[in-house]
Motif scaffolding. Structure first.
Motif, PDB file in Angstrom:
ATOM      1  N   ARG A   1    -112.663 -97.531  14.457  1.00 25.96           N
ATOM      2  CA  ARG A   1    -112.064 -97.882  13.171  1.00 25.96           C
ATOM      3  C   ARG A   1    -110.741 -98.615  13.355  1.00 25.96           C
ATOM      4  NH1 ARG A   1    -112.763 -96.350   8.035  1.00 25.96           N
ATOM      5  NH2 ARG A   1    -114.276 -94.757   8.655  1.00 25.96           N
ATOM      6  N   GLY A   2    -109.897 -98.118  14.249  1.00 28.79           N
ATOM      7  CA  GLY A   2    -108.615 -98.769  14.486  1.00 28.79           C
ATOM      8  C   GLY A   2    -108.784-100.190  15.003  1.00 28.79           C
ATOM      9  N   ALA A   3    -109.756-100.381  15.892  1.00 28.25           N
ATOM     10  CA  ALA A   3    -109.996-101.718  16.427  1.00 28.25           C
ATOM     11  C   ALA A   3    -110.494-102.666  15.337  1.00 28.25           C
ATOM     12  CB  ALA A   3    -110.999-101.650  17.571  1.00 28.25           C
ATOM     13  N   LEU A   4    -111.382-102.189  14.485  1.00 31.99           N
ATOM     14  CA  LEU A   4    -111.905-103.046  13.414  1.00 31.99           C
ATOM     15  C   LEU A   4    -110.826-103.382  12.393  1.00 31.99           C
ATOM     16  CD1 LEU A   4    -115.431-101.454  12.871  1.00 31.99           C
ATOM     17  CD2 LEU A   4    -114.903-103.662  13.946  1.00 31.99           C
ATOM     18  N   LEU A   5    -109.977-102.407  12.071  1.00 34.76           N
ATOM     19  CA  LEU A   5    -108.864-102.693  11.151  1.00 34.76           C
ATOM     20  C   LEU A   5    -107.934-103.745  11.748  1.00 34.76           C
ATOM     21  CD1 LEU A   5    -108.024 -99.086   9.901  1.00 34.76           C
ATOM     22  CD2 LEU A   5    -108.913-100.966   8.497  1.00 34.76           C
ATOM     23  N   GLY A   6    -107.605-103.596  13.024  1.00 31.37           N
ATOM     24  CA  GLY A   6    -106.736-104.577  13.677  1.00 31.37           C
ATOM     25  C   GLY A   6    -107.378-105.939  13.780  1.00 31.37           C
ATOM     26  N   LEU A   7    -108.675-105.962  14.093  1.00 29.94           N
ATOM     27  CA  LEU A   7    -109.374-107.241  14.194  1.00 29.94           C
ATOM     28  C   LEU A   7    -109.425-107.942  12.844  1.00 29.94           C
ATOM     29  CD1 LEU A   7    -111.008-109.235  15.885  1.00 29.94           C
ATOM     30  CD2 LEU A   7    -113.053-107.862  15.402  1.00 29.94           C
ATOM     31  N   GLY A   8    -109.660-107.184  11.787  1.00 25.15           N
ATOM     32  CA  GLY A   8    -109.657-107.777  10.452  1.00 25.15           C
ATOM     33  C   GLY A   8    -108.305-108.376  10.109  1.00 25.15           C
ATOM     34  N   ALA A   9    -107.225-107.676  10.478  1.00 24.71           N
ATOM     35  CA  ALA A   9    -105.878-108.197  10.227  1.00 24.71           C
ATOM     36  C   ALA A   9    -105.643-109.481  11.023  1.00 24.71           C
ATOM     37  CB  ALA A   9    -104.831-107.147  10.591  1.00 24.71           C
ATOM     38  N   LEU A  10    -106.069-109.489  12.283  1.00 24.78           N
ATOM     39  CA  LEU A  10    -105.900-110.680  13.121  1.00 24.78           C
ATOM     40  C   LEU A  10    -106.649-111.870  12.540  1.00 24.78           C
ATOM     41  CD1 LEU A  10    -105.108-112.237  15.680  1.00 24.78           C
ATOM     42  CD2 LEU A  10    -107.060-111.151  16.841  1.00 24.78           C
ATOM     43  N   LEU A  11    -107.891-111.663  12.140  1.00 27.51           N
ATOM     44  CA  LEU A  11    -108.687-112.756  11.585  1.00 27.51           C
ATOM     45  C   LEU A  11    -108.094-113.265  10.275  1.00 27.51           C
ATOM     46  CD1 LEU A  11    -112.241-111.331  12.338  1.00 27.51           C
ATOM     47  CD2 LEU A  11    -111.184-113.339  13.413  1.00 27.51           C
ATOM     48  N   GLY A  12    -107.539-112.357   9.461  1.00 25.33           N
ATOM     49  CA  GLY A  12    -106.880-112.789   8.234  1.00 25.33           C
ATOM     50  C   GLY A  12    -105.659-113.638   8.518  1.00 25.33           C
ATOM     51  N   GLU A  13    -104.864-113.245   9.513  1.00 31.76           N
ATOM     52  CA  GLU A  13    -103.680-114.022   9.890  1.00 31.76           C
ATOM     53  C   GLU A  13    -104.070-115.376  10.472  1.00 31.76           C
ATOM     54  OE1 GLU A  13    -101.747-111.303  12.496  1.00 31.76           O
ATOM     55  OE2 GLU A  13    -101.179-109.933  10.867  1.00 31.76           O
ATOM     56  N   VAL A  14    -105.167-115.406  11.211  1.00 28.41           N
ATOM     57  CA  VAL A  14    -105.670-116.676  11.740  1.00 28.41           C
ATOM     58  C   VAL A  14    -106.013-117.622  10.598  1.00 28.41           C
ATOM     59  CG1 VAL A  14    -107.698-117.718  12.840  1.00 28.41           C
ATOM     60  CG2 VAL A  14    -106.476-115.872  13.992  1.00 28.41           C
ATOM     61  N   GLY A  15    -106.709-117.098   9.584  1.00 27.10           N
ATOM     62  CA  GLY A  15    -107.080-117.945   8.448  1.00 27.10           C
ATOM     63  C   GLY A  15    -105.872-118.515   7.736  1.00 27.10           C
ATOM     64  N   ILE A  16    -104.850-117.685   7.521  1.00 25.80           N
ATOM     65  CA  ILE A  16    -103.629-118.150   6.851  1.00 25.80           C
ATOM     66  C   ILE A  16    -102.938-119.223   7.684  1.00 25.80           C
ATOM     67  CG2 ILE A  16    -101.303-117.452   6.143  1.00 25.80           C
ATOM     68  CD1 ILE A  16    -102.544-114.714   5.408  1.00 25.80           C
ATOM     69  N   ALA A  17    -102.844-119.010   8.996  1.00 30.05           N
ATOM     70  CA  ALA A  17    -102.192-119.982   9.868  1.00 30.05           C
ATOM     71  C   ALA A  17    -102.945-121.306   9.876  1.00 30.05           C
ATOM     72  CB  ALA A  17    -102.081-119.418  11.281  1.00 30.05           C
TER      73      ALA A  17
END
Length: 212
Positions: free
Chosen positions: A89-105
């Motif tokens: 769960r922690g890895a998926l939450l972090g991965l989702g945050a990373l992918l969201g930040e990638v999209g914004i960038a």
């Protein structure tokens, strides 16, 4: 290296990236990590997640290889260091945050560039990140349903093949009866050229050549 540590490293590298090509390279790294985690969970993660994990692993598919790729020049494919997923769960939450930040960038890069090739490269990369994040959200929902079905005090989801031994991870369906060697071989093959294939993420060096 555990998935969560790699995710933290990726988020830090993205936050420090200020040049368009560096941001695109970090988007490429994030997709590689998403694919590696998906591959890992598809092979030995909780049974409820394996279908979506295969979808996450399969997102993309175009190979971008070679020693001159910026990701390799910058120290190699970060996702190749993945050794396990200690907390699913922690890895998926972090991965989702990373992918969201990638999209914004990437949106910022696309809005700022006058180079058509880089613009469409960013648009395609944004779509790939969104698709990966959809898979991540679906897995998190399935984990929530799974947790609700557990008796009180059963604990969190994890570890998932916490650390990969030299012979490969063990499938949760049974003992090490040969699956460990098969899984280890698949992961080894995937970290070489397979980790380099991602839709919408062309080699950033191509964009540099186009603008020079």
């Amino acid at each position: 290296m555990d998935a969560e540590r790699l995710i933290v490293a990726g988020r830090g590298a993205l936050a420090r990236s200020t040049v368009a090509l560096d941001i695109v390279a970090e988007a490429w790294q994030a997709q590689a990590l998403a694919r590696a985690i998906g591959h890992h969970l598809a092979l030995c993660g909780p049974r409820e997640l394996r279908s979506e994990a295969r979808g996450l692993c399969d997102t993309g598919g175009r190979e971008v290889t070679g020693p001159d790729h910026p990701a390799l020049r910058g120290g190699g494919i970060r996702a190749a260091q993945l050794t396990g997923v200690a907390d699913v769960r922690g890895a998926l939450l972090g991965l989702g945050a990373l992918l969201g930040e990638v999209g914004i960038a990437l949106v910022g890069v696309a809005c700022a560039t006058d180079e058509e090739g880089l613009y469409w490269q960013c648009i395609e990369a944004i779509d790939a990140a969104d698709e990966s994040n959809d898979r991540v959200r679906m897995m998190l929902r399935r984990l929530t349903v799974r947790q609700r079905g557990r008796p009180p005090g059963a604990g969190r989801d994890g570890p998932c093949c916490d650390r990969l031994p030299p012979g490969g991870p063990l499938d949760h369906d049974g003992p090490a009866d040969g699956r460990a060697d098969r899984v280890g071989a698949e992961l080894a093959e995937m970290t070489a050229p397979d980790l380099a294939g991602h839709a919408g993420l062309a080699d950033p060096a191509d964009s540099a050549a186009g603008t020079s």
